[in-house]
Design a protein around this motif. Sequence first.
Motif, mmCIF file in Angstrom:
data_model
loop_
_atom_site.group_PDB
_atom_site.id
_atom_site.type_symbol
_atom_site.label_atom_id
_atom_site.label_comp_id
_atom_site.label_asym_id
_atom_site.label_seq_id
_atom_site.Cartn_x
_atom_site.Cartn_y
_atom_site.Cartn_z
ATOM 1 N N ARG A 1 0.795 -1.225 0.000
ATOM 2 C CA ARG A 1 0.000 0.000 0.000
ATOM 3 C C ARG A 1 0.828 1.275 0.000
ATOM 4 N N LEU A 2 2.159 1.156 0.127
ATOM 5 C CA LEU A 2 3.004 2.339 0.307
ATOM 6 C C LEU A 2 4.415 2.045 -0.185
ATOM 7 N N VAL A 3 5.046 3.060 -0.777
ATOM 8 C CA VAL A 3 6.464 3.000 -1.126
ATOM 9 C C VAL A 3 7.108 4.243 -0.490
ATOM 10 N N PRO A 4 7.783 4.077 0.670
ATOM 11 C CA PRO A 4 8.341 5.231 1.391
ATOM 12 C C PRO A 4 9.840 5.436 1.118
ATOM 13 N N TYR A 5 10.204 6.695 0.939
ATOM 14 C CA TYR A 5 11.601 7.070 0.678
ATOM 15 C C TYR A 5 12.035 8.188 1.629
ATOM 16 N N VAL A 6 13.346 8.293 1.815
ATOM 17 C CA VAL A 6 13.952 9.451 2.474
ATOM 18 C C VAL A 6 14.962 10.063 1.517
ATOM 19 N N PHE A 7 15.260 11.353 1.740
ATOM 20 C CA PHE A 7 16.326 12.050 1.027
ATOM 21 C C PHE A 7 17.480 12.201 2.005
ATOM 22 N N VAL A 8 18.671 11.835 1.562
ATOM 23 C CA VAL A 8 19.851 11.906 2.421
ATOM 24 C C VAL A 8 20.918 12.733 1.713
ATOM 25 N N GLU A 9 21.438 13.724 2.429
ATOM 26 C CA GLU A 9 22.538 14.521 1.905
ATOM 27 C C GLU A 9 23.791 13.655 1.944
ATOM 28 N N LYS A 10 24.369 13.405 0.782
ATOM 29 C CA LYS A 10 25.486 12.466 0.703
ATOM 30 C C LYS A 10 26.709 12.931 1.492
ATOM 31 N N ALA A 11 26.995 14.216 1.499
ATOM 32 C CA ALA A 11 28.197 14.715 2.170
ATOM 33 C C ALA A 11 28.142 14.539 3.679
ATOM 34 N N THR A 12 26.953 14.666 4.267
ATOM 35 C CA THR A 12 26.838 14.635 5.725
ATOM 36 C C THR A 12 26.084 13.416 6.252
#
Length: 182
Positions: A62-73
């Motif tokens: 029912r869901l496809v969850p993502y996060v955004f991650v800053e690669k440098a930190t």
Amino acid sequence: MIIDGVEMRGVALDDAAGLAEAFARNREYMAPTEPVRPDSYYTERGQLARIEELLAERDGGRLVPYVFVEKATGAVIGAINLGSIALGPLCSGGVGYWVDTAWHGKGLATAAVEEVCRVARDEVGLHRVEAGTLVGNLASQRVLRKAGFEEYGLAPRYLHVDGAWRDHRLFQRLLHDDPPGH
């Protein structure tokens, strides 16, 4: 990677601390566009419980969850979900997202919405994706329009946000016209 320096990946249990920090950092900014949240929501424990719910929804299809991650930190700087997934003759889902205020105006939300639409079409097999924004949320409306969404209506008192039932503008993006299951 969806834009330079940012990775978009599936949410995991070990994102709880990063999400708690990001939500706490953006709490005041996000308050007018979010349901009223208990203080525990902004803690690692609260986010761990939330992630467990997200993963259960994912496992149920029912869901496809993502996060955004800053690669440098390694910092979490936002999230996007493809949710309310309905297959069969509807083949539809809804998208919701937020981006850390430090990353506003850099194309992150638009790129993420476009990628989620690709996933919805190519991996989940959806025909359409919808989204709703508060009537006055012009920035989010611009993101959706840039990502190929069209406004199709106004929903009075649609969601309980910031302590009251709020009107929302409704948007959709049609992904293809193939019959279900193709």
